[in-house]
Design a protein around this motif. Structure first.
Motif, PDB file in Angstrom:
ATOM      1  N   LEU A 128      -7.961  -3.532  -3.443  1.00  0.00           N
ATOM      2  CA  LEU A 128      -7.844  -2.194  -4.014  1.00  0.00           C
ATOM      3  C   LEU A 128      -8.007  -2.156  -5.528  1.00  0.00           C
ATOM      4  N   LEU A 140     -10.132   3.230   2.441  1.00  0.00           N
ATOM      5  CA  LEU A 140      -9.009   4.147   2.393  1.00  0.00           C
ATOM      6  C   LEU A 140      -9.392   5.539   2.886  1.00  0.00           C
ATOM      7  N   VAL A 196      -3.132   5.619  -4.380  1.00  0.00           N
ATOM      8  CA  VAL A 196      -3.460   5.764  -2.962  1.00  0.00           C
ATOM      9  C   VAL A 196      -3.031   7.145  -2.464  1.00  0.00           C
TER      10      VAL A 196
END
Length: 265
Positions: A138, A154, A198
């Motif tokens: 990430l 994601l 996120v």
């Protein structure tokens, strides 16, 4: 007249009985006091005993005992919970279990390549589904901006999550290596910023913001030892917790908030 001889006094060989009797008395008093101050719970003892017997007999209808420890007044307190498996689960619970199992399967399929590389772990428990993603997938080192290559993975996860109403906890974790940059004075800020990145992406992809929370744990919840490079790499992660037992809690969302629509078959 001849003097009478006084009888000889024999040595008492049984004087030890006095000390022995005193010792036994004290020992008895000790055990009485210990028993008086103990908190023997016969119900817990019986449940635990019956469960062990049924477990060794391989009885499928046996009652299960869960033992956990809670912190009370600064001291750990043992709590024994009885769970009966003799009664079948309700249809609603069975349907929820099937739904969560299907969601876990969809997540494994969407993240299959990363799972095969050991970068992602998907596990399921009674609490829900946990998706553990390595930070190397990430983020760059000591950064909280999502890498372009991670956005696609994601986004696929967000598309699966927006079709249901489960609450989602997104946790950021780091290793114990200190960070003292101007932007992130400590691992607390870094882990929280990564979790927030996120959350922001999921919200942009249509997941209801009211369902999500971002948590930053820093270095304080490691899953492996930080003494090795492999352990530190495992500890640097973002974990998505999709909770299974919270459908009633979602009903407190504002009435004007958009409710997720069921995915078309």
């Amino acid at each position: 007249m001849a003097r009478r001889r006084r009888p000889e006094e024999h040595e008492n060989h049984e004087r030890w009985l006095v000390s022995y009797a005193d010792f036994i008395t004290l020992l008895f008093a000790f055990f009485v006091v210990m028993y008086a101050i103990s908190s023997v719970n016969e119900g817990k003892y019986r449940v635990l005993s019956d469960s062990l017997v049924n477990a060794f007999r391989n009885n499928p209808s046996a009652e299960m005992v869960t033992v956990r420890y809670e912190q009370a007044a600064g001291k750990p307190r043992q709590v024994v919970a009885l769970q009966s498996s003799s009664q079948p689960a309700s249809p609603a619970l069975q349907e929820e279990t099937r739904r969560m199992r299907g969601m876990a399967g969809d997540l494994r399929a969407a993240l299959g390549p990363l799972i095969n590389q050991g970068k992602v772990r998907v596990t399921q428990s009674r609490r829900g589904i946990a998706v553990e993603i390595s930070d190397s997938v990430l983020f760059n080192t000591a950064q909280a901006e999502l890498q372009p290559d991670s956005v696609a993975a994601l986004t696929a996860v967000a598309q699966l999550l927006r079709a249901n109403d489960n609450l989602i906890q997104i946790e950021g974790h780091t290793d114990n290596q200190p960070i003292r940059s101007q932007q992130y004075p400590s691992n607390w800020e870094l882990s929280a910023a990564r979790a927030a990145s996120v959350v922001r992406l999921f919200a942009e992809e249509g997941v209801a913001p009211q369902r999500m929370v971002a948590l930053g744990y820093g270095e304080y919840r490691p899953v492996e030892s930080n003494d090795r490079d492999s352990g530190r790499a495992r500890n640097r992660r973002v974990t998505l917790n999709i909770l299974a037992d919270n459908r009633d809690e979602v009903s407190v969302l504002p009435t004007d908030a958009p409710r997720p629509q069921a995915a078309s078959q």
